[in-house]
Motif scaffolding. Sequence first.
Motif, mmCIF file in Angstrom:
data_model
loop_
_atom_site.group_PDB
_atom_site.id
_atom_site.type_symbol
_atom_site.label_atom_id
_atom_site.label_comp_id
_atom_site.label_asym_id
_atom_site.label_seq_id
_atom_site.Cartn_x
_atom_site.Cartn_y
_atom_site.Cartn_z
ATOM 1 N N TYR A 1 10.351 -1.843 -3.855
ATOM 2 C CA TYR A 1 10.395 -3.245 -4.307
ATOM 3 C C TYR A 1 11.494 -3.445 -5.356
ATOM 4 C CZ TYR A 1 8.642 -7.771 -5.970
ATOM 5 O OH TYR A 1 8.523 -9.100 -6.323
ATOM 6 N N GLU B 1 7.371 2.351 4.825
ATOM 7 C CA GLU B 1 7.107 1.481 3.664
ATOM 8 C C GLU B 1 8.408 1.106 2.958
ATOM 9 O OE1 GLU B 1 2.619 3.026 2.421
ATOM 10 O OE2 GLU B 1 4.363 4.139 1.720
ATOM 11 N N VAL C 1 9.945 -3.053 3.166
ATOM 12 C CA VAL C 1 10.228 -3.860 1.973
ATOM 13 C C VAL C 1 11.708 -4.226 1.895
ATOM 14 C CG1 VAL C 1 10.245 -3.810 -0.558
ATOM 15 C CG2 VAL C 1 8.218 -3.041 0.707
ATOM 16 N N GLN D 1 5.373 -6.505 -0.853
ATOM 17 C CA GLN D 1 5.264 -5.254 -1.603
ATOM 18 C C GLN D 1 4.525 -4.240 -0.747
ATOM 19 O OE1 GLN D 1 4.298 -7.196 -5.917
ATOM 20 N NE2 GLN D 1 3.556 -5.107 -5.667
ATOM 21 N N LYS D 2 4.951 -2.994 -0.785
ATOM 22 C CA LYS D 2 4.182 -1.886 -0.197
ATOM 23 C C LYS D 2 4.292 -0.739 -1.177
ATOM 24 C CE LYS D 2 4.410 -3.190 4.681
ATOM 25 N NZ LYS D 2 2.992 -3.594 4.739
ATOM 26 N N ASP D 3 3.307 -0.662 -2.074
ATOM 27 C CA ASP D 3 3.407 0.220 -3.229
ATOM 28 C C ASP D 3 3.002 1.652 -2.903
ATOM 29 O OD1 ASP D 3 3.897 -2.234 -4.422
ATOM 30 O OD2 ASP D 3 1.808 -2.488 -5.044
ATOM 31 N N HIS E 1 6.821 1.597 -7.429
ATOM 32 C CA HIS E 1 7.274 0.445 -6.638
ATOM 33 C C HIS E 1 8.781 0.552 -6.401
ATOM 34 C CE1 HIS E 1 3.493 -1.800 -7.882
ATOM 35 N NE2 HIS E 1 3.631 -0.958 -8.893
#
Length: 267
Positions: free
Chosen positions: A165, A108, A112, A96-98, A162
Motif C-alpha cells: 500500500y 497481494e 494493490v 489494501q491487502k495487509d 503495509h
Amino acid sequence: GKGILADRHALVTGASSGIGLAVARGLAEAGAAVAVNYHSDGEAACQLVSEIRAGGGQAIALEGDVSREDEVRRLFEEARGAFGRLDLLVANAGIQKDAGIAEMTLAEWQAVLEVNLTGQFLCCREAIRLFREQKDQPRPARALGSIVCMSSVHEVIPWAGHANYAASKGGSKLLTQSLAQEVAPERIRVNAVAPGAIRTPINRESWETPEALQRLLRLIPYGRIGEPEDVARAVTWLCSDEADYVTGTTLFVDGGMTLYPGFAGNG
Ligand code: NAD
C-alpha cells in the motif's frame, strides 16, 4: 447552473462507498454532472445516482475495473457518450491487502499495485487523451481539464505491514507530479489529495471499537477521526477554478497526522 463546478462533467472511480461516494456527492452538490464508477457494488452506485438526480443533479453509474486497460477505455467512452465531454477525473479507487513482508504473497503485492497505481495511470492516461481531443471546444473552466488522484498520508509516512500500500501511494505521488509537469503547458492540472485516517470500510478495524479509536487518536493532533466529507470538500476545491493556479501538489487532509505527533509535548 449554480455552484463552483457548474457545467463541469466529472468521473469519480470507486465511488460506491467511502471517500469516493462522498466526493461524487460533493461534486454534484457543487453543480457537476457525475459519472459514478463502481467495481462490485452496483446497488450502492445506483442509489447515489438516484439521490443526486432527486436533488436536481445529473449522474450516471458506470461499472468498470480500473486495473484493466480495456475496461478503463470503455469507462471513459461511456462517460463521454453520456455527457458529451469530460472536464474532471477523480482517480479514487484503492484497496489494501495487509501482510508482513515475509508473509506477503506476490498476488497481494500485485493486486494493490494494480488497482492503486496502475489504475491511476490508466485513468489519468485516458482522461488526458480525452482532454486533448476537446481542446478546440468551448469549455466551462479555466483549465482544459483537471485530475485529482487519491493518495494517502502513506505517500510520505512509512507503514510497516503495509509495504504494498505504501509503495502504491509513494508511486502515486510521483505519478501525479510527473504528469502535472508534462501536461501543465496544455492547461491540464493534476493534483493529489492525501487523506489521513478517514472513517470508511477500508480501515474499519482501526475505528470500530473504542479501544482502537483511542489508539488511532494518538496519531491525530486535531483530536478526531476524519469523515469522507472532509476529503470531499478538498477535492471539490481542487477541481474548481478557485484552484486554477494549483498543479502538481498534494493537499493533505489529515488533522495533522503528518506533523510528527509523537514529538508534541516532548520538548
Ligand atoms: P473504500 O473501500 O470504502 O472505497 C474504495 C473503493 O474503491 C470501493 O468503492 C471499491 O469498490 C473501489 N474499488 C476497489 N477496487 C476497484 C477496482 N479494481 N476498480 C474500480 N473500483 C475499485 O475505502 P476508502 O477509504 O473510501 O478509499 C478510497 C481511497 O482513499 C483509496 O484510494 C484509499 O487508498 C484512499 N485513502 C483512504 C484513507 C482512509 O483512511 N479511509 C486514507 C488515505 C487514503
